[in-house]
Design a protein around this motif. Structure first.
Motif, PDB file in Angstrom:
ATOM      1  N   ALA A   8      20.738  26.796 104.505  1.00 50.03           N
ATOM      2  CA  ALA A   8      20.573  25.466 103.928  1.00 50.03           C
ATOM      3  C   ALA A   8      21.249  25.379 102.560  1.00 50.03           C
ATOM      4  O   ALA A   8      21.827  24.339 102.208  1.00 50.03           O
ATOM      5  CB  ALA A   8      19.094  25.132 103.799  1.00 50.03           C
ATOM      6  N   LEU A   9      21.213  26.449 101.793  1.00 51.34           N
ATOM      7  CA  LEU A   9      21.861  26.471 100.484  1.00 51.34           C
ATOM      8  C   LEU A   9      23.380  26.333 100.632  1.00 51.34           C
ATOM      9  O   LEU A   9      24.019  25.617  99.858  1.00 51.34           O
ATOM     10  CB  LEU A   9      21.513  27.765  99.749  1.00 51.34           C
ATOM     11  N   ASN A  10      23.947  26.979 101.632  1.00 51.14           N
ATOM     12  CA  ASN A  10      25.387  26.856 101.878  1.00 51.14           C
ATOM     13  C   ASN A  10      25.760  25.423 102.233  1.00 51.14           C
ATOM     14  O   ASN A  10      26.798  24.917 101.801  1.00 51.14           O
ATOM     15  CB  ASN A  10      25.833  27.805 102.985  1.00 51.14           C
ATOM     16  N   ASP A  11      24.938  24.764 103.021  1.00 51.90           N
ATOM     17  CA  ASP A  11      25.212  23.373 103.387  1.00 51.90           C
ATOM     18  C   ASP A  11      25.186  22.469 102.159  1.00 51.90           C
ATOM     19  O   ASP A  11      26.057  21.610 101.983  1.00 51.90           O
ATOM     20  CB  ASP A  11      24.186  22.874 104.409  1.00 51.90           C
ATOM     21  N   ILE A  12      24.219  22.665 101.302  1.00 46.62           N
ATOM     22  CA  ILE A  12      24.098  21.837 100.094  1.00 46.62           C
ATOM     23  C   ILE A  12      25.285  22.078  99.170  1.00 46.62           C
ATOM     24  O   ILE A  12      25.865  21.134  98.625  1.00 46.62           O
ATOM     25  CB  ILE A  12      22.767  22.123  99.374  1.00 46.62           C
ATOM     26  N   LEU A  13      25.697  23.324  98.986  1.00 51.30           N
ATOM     27  CA  LEU A  13      26.840  23.632  98.133  1.00 51.30           C
ATOM     28  C   LEU A  13      28.128  23.045  98.695  1.00 51.30           C
ATOM     29  O   LEU A  13      28.971  22.539  97.947  1.00 51.30           O
ATOM     30  CB  LEU A  13      26.979  25.139  97.945  1.00 51.30           C
ATOM     31  N   PHE A  14      28.278  23.071 100.010  1.00 54.13           N
ATOM     32  CA  PHE A  14      29.470  22.485 100.625  1.00 54.13           C
ATOM     33  C   PHE A  14      29.501  20.978 100.408  1.00 54.13           C
ATOM     34  O   PHE A  14      30.551  20.409 100.095  1.00 54.13           O
ATOM     35  CB  PHE A  14      29.502  22.811 102.117  1.00 54.13           C
ATOM     36  N   ILE A  15      28.375  20.311 100.554  1.00 53.17           N
ATOM     37  CA  ILE A  15      28.310  18.858 100.347  1.00 53.17           C
ATOM     38  C   ILE A  15      28.604  18.518  98.890  1.00 53.17           C
ATOM     39  O   ILE A  15      29.331  17.574  98.597  1.00 53.17           O
ATOM     40  CB  ILE A  15      26.948  18.314 100.799  1.00 53.17           C
ATOM     41  N   LEU A  16      28.057  19.287  97.941  1.00 47.29           N
ATOM     42  CA  LEU A  16      28.338  19.045  96.528  1.00 47.29           C
ATOM     43  C   LEU A  16      29.813  19.260  96.209  1.00 47.29           C
ATOM     44  O   LEU A  16      30.420  18.480  95.466  1.00 47.29           O
ATOM     45  CB  LEU A  16      27.480  19.953  95.649  1.00 47.29           C
ATOM     46  N   LEU A  17      30.401  20.309  96.739  1.00 48.67           N
ATOM     47  CA  LEU A  17      31.822  20.569  96.524  1.00 48.67           C
ATOM     48  C   LEU A  17      32.671  19.424  97.063  1.00 48.67           C
ATOM     49  O   LEU A  17      33.592  18.944  96.391  1.00 48.67           O
ATOM     50  CB  LEU A  17      32.222  21.886  97.191  1.00 48.67           C
ATOM     51  N   LEU A  18      32.355  18.961  98.246  1.00 49.10           N
ATOM     52  CA  LEU A  18      33.079  17.846  98.840  1.00 49.10           C
ATOM     53  C   LEU A  18      32.928  16.582  98.003  1.00 49.10           C
ATOM     54  O   LEU A  18      33.897  15.860  97.769  1.00 49.10           O
ATOM     55  CB  LEU A  18      32.577  17.622 100.271  1.00 49.10           C
ATOM     56  N   VAL A  60      35.264  12.563  94.206  1.00 47.52           N
ATOM     57  CA  VAL A  60      35.107  11.820  92.960  1.00 47.52           C
ATOM     58  C   VAL A  60      36.244  12.134  91.992  1.00 47.52           C
ATOM     59  O   VAL A  60      36.740  11.243  91.307  1.00 47.52           O
ATOM     60  CB  VAL A  60      33.732  12.120  92.325  1.00 47.52           C
ATOM     61  N   SER A  61      36.687  13.373  91.940  1.00 42.95           N
ATOM     62  CA  SER A  61      37.760  13.734  91.002  1.00 42.95           C
ATOM     63  C   SER A  61      39.086  13.087  91.383  1.00 42.95           C
ATOM     64  O   SER A  61      39.911  12.817  90.518  1.00 42.95           O
ATOM     65  CB  SER A  61      37.915  15.241  90.910  1.00 42.95           C
ATOM     66  N   THR A  62      39.316  12.820  92.653  1.00 36.91           N
ATOM     67  CA  THR A  62      40.553  12.142  93.037  1.00 36.91           C
ATOM     68  C   THR A  62      40.475  10.652  92.738  1.00 36.91           C
ATOM     69  O   THR A  62      41.501  10.007  92.521  1.00 36.91           O
ATOM     70  CB  THR A  62      40.862  12.335  94.533  1.00 36.91           C
ATOM     71  N   LEU A  63      39.283  10.090  92.695  1.00 36.26           N
ATOM     72  CA  LEU A  63      39.141   8.667  92.403  1.00 36.26           C
ATOM     73  C   LEU A  63      39.176   8.387  90.907  1.00 36.26           C
ATOM     74  O   LEU A  63      39.500   7.279  90.498  1.00 36.26           O
ATOM     75  CB  LEU A  63      37.829   8.138  92.987  1.00 36.26           C
ATOM     76  N   ALA A  64      38.835   9.356  90.079  1.00 35.03           N
ATOM     77  CA  ALA A  64      38.799   9.170  88.622  1.00 35.03           C
ATOM     78  C   ALA A  64      40.188   9.443  88.056  1.00 35.03           C
ATOM     79  O   ALA A  64      40.497  10.536  87.613  1.00 35.03           O
ATOM     80  CB  ALA A  64      37.771  10.105  87.992  1.00 35.03           C
TER      81      ALA A  64
END
Length: 131
Positions: A17-27, A32-36
């Motif tokens: 579950a921790l890996n899934d959360i980290l992947f979602i945060l990274l994504l 967001v960085s491409t939109l800013a």
């Protein structure tokens, strides 16, 4: 005589579950960085052999209608020096001002902007696209 236990329990932590959360945060942060994008004003940069790379303190954009923008805020050329002084006074080291000029804008406007930047003690850099 063997006194030791045959089956020892190994403490394990399930991290699926921790890996899934980290992947979602990274994504999320990648999207967001491409939109800013700091260069909000759309201009067609002139072409050059080498791309300009400089630490951008302030970005001044000039569109094809000769309108000036500091960041995304429109400004008149008469107020450029005072407004630019506000931005440059916050810097500790020698600031760099990037001029993001449209390829169809007048050269005289860019030269006036460069003169104001030099007068304030900053380094002017003209943004160009690579061939």
């Amino acid at each position: 005589m063997n006194i030791r236990k045959r089956f020892r329990t190994h403490p394990e932590m399930h991290t699926g579950a921790l890996n899934d959360i980290l992947f979602i945060l990274l994504l999320f942060f990648l999207i967001v960085s491409t939109l800013a994008n700091p260069n909000v004003i759309k201009v067609s940069n002139p072409k050059a052999k080498a791309d300009t790379k400089a630490k951008q303190t302030v970005v001044i954009s000039v569109n094809k209608d000769q309108q000036l923008f500091i960041g995304a805020e429109p400004i008149a050329i008469e107020n450029l020096e005072s407004k630019l002084q506000e931005y440059l006074s916050k810097e500790t080291e020698k600031p760099t001002v990037v001029i993001n000029g449209d390829s169809t804008s007048h050269l005289g406007t860019s030269i006036k902007i460069m003169q104001v930047i030099k007068k304030l003690g900053a380094t002017p850099v003209m943004a160009v696209d690579q061939n």
